[in-house]
Structure formats: C-alpha cells, structure tokens
Design a protein around this motif. Structure first.
Motif, PDB file in Angstrom:
ATOM      1  N   PHE A 102       0.917  -3.292  14.293  1.00  0.00           N
ATOM      2  CA  PHE A 102       0.929  -3.915  12.905  1.00  0.00           C
ATOM      3  C   PHE A 102       0.563  -1.701  11.584  1.00  0.00           C
ATOM      4  O   PHE A 102      -1.050  -1.952  10.730  1.00  0.00           O
ATOM      5  N   ALA A 103       1.604  -1.530  12.173  1.00  0.00           N
ATOM      6  CA  ALA A 103       1.136   0.211  11.644  1.00  0.00           C
ATOM      7  C   ALA A 103       1.763   0.018  10.257  1.00  0.00           C
ATOM      8  O   ALA A 103       0.517   0.234   9.595  1.00  0.00           O
ATOM      9  N   ALA A 104       3.184  -0.797   9.889  1.00  0.00           N
ATOM     10  CA  ALA A 104       2.846  -1.169   8.208  1.00  0.00           C
ATOM     11  C   ALA A 104       2.010  -1.141   7.631  1.00  0.00           C
ATOM     12  O   ALA A 104       1.258  -1.312   6.394  1.00  0.00           O
ATOM     13  N   LEU A 105       1.202  -2.371   8.211  1.00  0.00           N
ATOM     14  CA  LEU A 105      -0.008  -3.339   7.648  1.00  0.00           C
ATOM     15  C   LEU A 105      -1.066  -2.594   7.418  1.00  0.00           C
ATOM     16  O   LEU A 105      -1.735  -3.007   6.198  1.00  0.00           O
ATOM     17  N   GLY A 106      -1.189  -1.952   8.573  1.00  0.00           N
ATOM     18  CA  GLY A 106      -2.456  -1.022   8.102  1.00  0.00           C
ATOM     19  C   GLY A 106      -2.644   0.352   7.184  1.00  0.00           C
ATOM     20  O   GLY A 106      -3.122   0.306   6.296  1.00  0.00           O
ATOM     21  N   ALA A 107      -1.408   0.616   7.566  1.00  0.00           N
ATOM     22  CA  ALA A 107      -0.561   1.727   5.843  1.00  0.00           C
ATOM     23  C   ALA A 107      -0.731   0.770   4.486  1.00  0.00           C
ATOM     24  O   ALA A 107      -1.361   1.773   3.560  1.00  0.00           O
ATOM     25  N   MET A 108      -0.419   0.187   5.039  1.00  0.00           N
ATOM     26  CA  MET A 108      -0.295  -0.487   2.810  1.00  0.00           C
ATOM     27  C   MET A 108      -1.308  -1.841   2.433  1.00  0.00           C
ATOM     28  O   MET A 108      -1.098  -1.593   1.423  1.00  0.00           O
ATOM     29  N   LEU A 109      -2.492  -2.206   3.347  1.00  0.00           N
ATOM     30  CA  LEU A 109      -3.038  -3.182   3.272  1.00  0.00           C
ATOM     31  C   LEU A 109      -4.120  -2.814   2.241  1.00  0.00           C
ATOM     32  O   LEU A 109      -4.248  -3.036   1.261  1.00  0.00           O
ATOM     33  N   PRO A 110      -4.717  -1.528   2.194  1.00  0.00           N
ATOM     34  CA  PRO A 110      -5.461  -0.755   1.235  1.00  0.00           C
ATOM     35  C   PRO A 110      -4.586  -0.406   0.051  1.00  0.00           C
ATOM     36  O   PRO A 110      -5.489  -0.328  -0.485  1.00  0.00           O
ATOM     37  N   VAL A 111      -3.256   0.144  -0.005  1.00  0.00           N
ATOM     38  CA  VAL A 111      -2.372   0.364  -1.230  1.00  0.00           C
ATOM     39  C   VAL A 111      -2.380  -1.075  -1.825  1.00  0.00           C
ATOM     40  O   VAL A 111      -2.554  -1.344  -3.510  1.00  0.00           O
ATOM     41  N   ARG A 112      -1.979  -2.424  -1.396  1.00  0.00           N
ATOM     42  CA  ARG A 112      -1.741  -4.051  -1.416  1.00  0.00           C
ATOM     43  C   ARG A 112      -2.956  -4.429  -2.160  1.00  0.00           C
ATOM     44  O   ARG A 112      -3.484  -4.552  -3.437  1.00  0.00           O
ATOM     45  N   SER A 113      -4.264  -3.772  -1.899  1.00  0.00           N
ATOM     46  CA  SER A 113      -5.377  -4.231  -2.656  1.00  0.00           C
ATOM     47  C   SER A 113      -7.009  -3.892  -2.492  1.00  0.00           C
ATOM     48  O   SER A 113      -6.864  -3.524  -1.138  1.00  0.00           O
ATOM     49  N   PRO A 114      -6.942  -3.739  -3.881  1.00  0.00           N
ATOM     50  CA  PRO A 114      -9.063  -2.650  -3.454  1.00  0.00           C
ATOM     51  C   PRO A 114      -9.422  -3.562  -2.579  1.00  0.00           C
ATOM     52  O   PRO A 114     -10.590  -3.067  -1.788  1.00  0.00           O
TER      53      PRO A 114
END
Length: 172
Positions: A102-114
């Motif tokens: 889930f590294a991609a999820l962890g890296a991009m989830l905050p980018v995706r939504s505040p």
C-alpha cells in the motif's frame, strides 16, 4: 529466482505493460476534470492512477492461491518466525513486499484529498484496506497465510510512503 519468476512473472509483465495505459488514463482523466472545472485536475488524476496502478499488482499477488494455509493473530510472532527461519533474501522479499503493498496508496492518498492529509488518516485507510485483504485471503480459502503482521507491515509501508511524500502534499 526461477520459482519466483514462475509464480509472479505474469504480474510483473502485466504491471510493466500497464504503464503506458496508466499514463494515458491519467492524461484523459486530467483532461476530463479540467473540462468539468475541477480545482486540481492533473494532481488528482495522477494520484488516482498511481494509487490504482501501484496497488493493483500487489493485490493480484496477495489474492493468488498459495500452498500454505494459516492464520497468525499474535502480533510480531509471524514476523519473528520469518526472521529466524527464512534466508535473509527471503526475509527481504517478504518484508519488503509487505511494505510496498500500500505504498502507492500512502504516497498519493494525501495528494488526492485534503481529508486524508495526515499520517493518521493514511494509517487508518491502509490498515483497513490491509485487514480487508487478509480477511479475503482467509475467507476465499486461498491457502495463504493471513497474518496480523502483514497488516502491520502493509500499514507501515503506507505510512512511510506518506512521510516520504509529505513535502508534496503538506504544503497545500
């Protein structure tokens, strides 16, 4: 190496071949969002595609039937057993693979939504997703080990990825 390639070669090839398609998907998604007046079309499109493309191959691997059924519910026991019983290379693959799920999820989830722009939020989503995957392994009777240590390592990998990318998403 031969057994590993035999088991996971299809996943690796599919993931590499999916890169151009993922790039096209990000471009088209950003274009569509630009037309609809989205506030951050490129940023969110890239995040969405990276989350899916960076997580799907790992989920495919995890949900592939295995030969070792089992359930490990006591934290760190499974991990310690691996450290003692497996070769250093096998431990590296096991631990490293779990950190990357889930590294991609962890890296991009905050980018995706505040809404997810905190380490705690990333940890919560990653832990929930990892628990779901472990329950699927068990419930679908895939003859794989379902372990609380996998949940801990998957979550830790997402959190580490969020920490590494924090400069990018925390400045908003």
């Amino acid at each position: 190496m031969g057994r590993a390639w035999e088991a996971w070669g299809d996943v690796v090839v599919a993931a590499v071949l999916a890169v151009p398609l993922a790039t096209l998907a990000a471009f088209l998604l950003a274009r569509s969002r630009t037309r609809s007046g989205h506030s951050s079309p490129r940023r969110t499109a890239l995040a969405d595609v990276v989350i899916v493309a960076g997580t799907a191959p790992w989920i495919w691997m995890i949900l592939t039937p295995g030969t070792e059924p089992g359930v490990h519910l006591v934290p760190l026991v499974d991990l310690l057993d691996q450290l003692v019983l497996l070769s250093p290379g096998a431990v590296f693959v096991q631990v490293g693979g779990n950190l990357l799920v889930f590294a991609a999820l962890g890296a991009m989830l905050p980018v995706r939504s505040p809404r997810f722009a905190s380490i705690g939020a990333v940890a919560g989503v990653a832990a929930g997703a990892s628990l779901l995957v472990e329950l699927l392994q068990y419930g679908l009777r895939l003859d794989r080990v379902s372990s609380v240590d996998d949940v801990l390592l998957n979550t830790a990998g997402a959190v580490l990825a969020a920490v590494v990318t924090r400069r990018w998403w925390a400045r908003r």
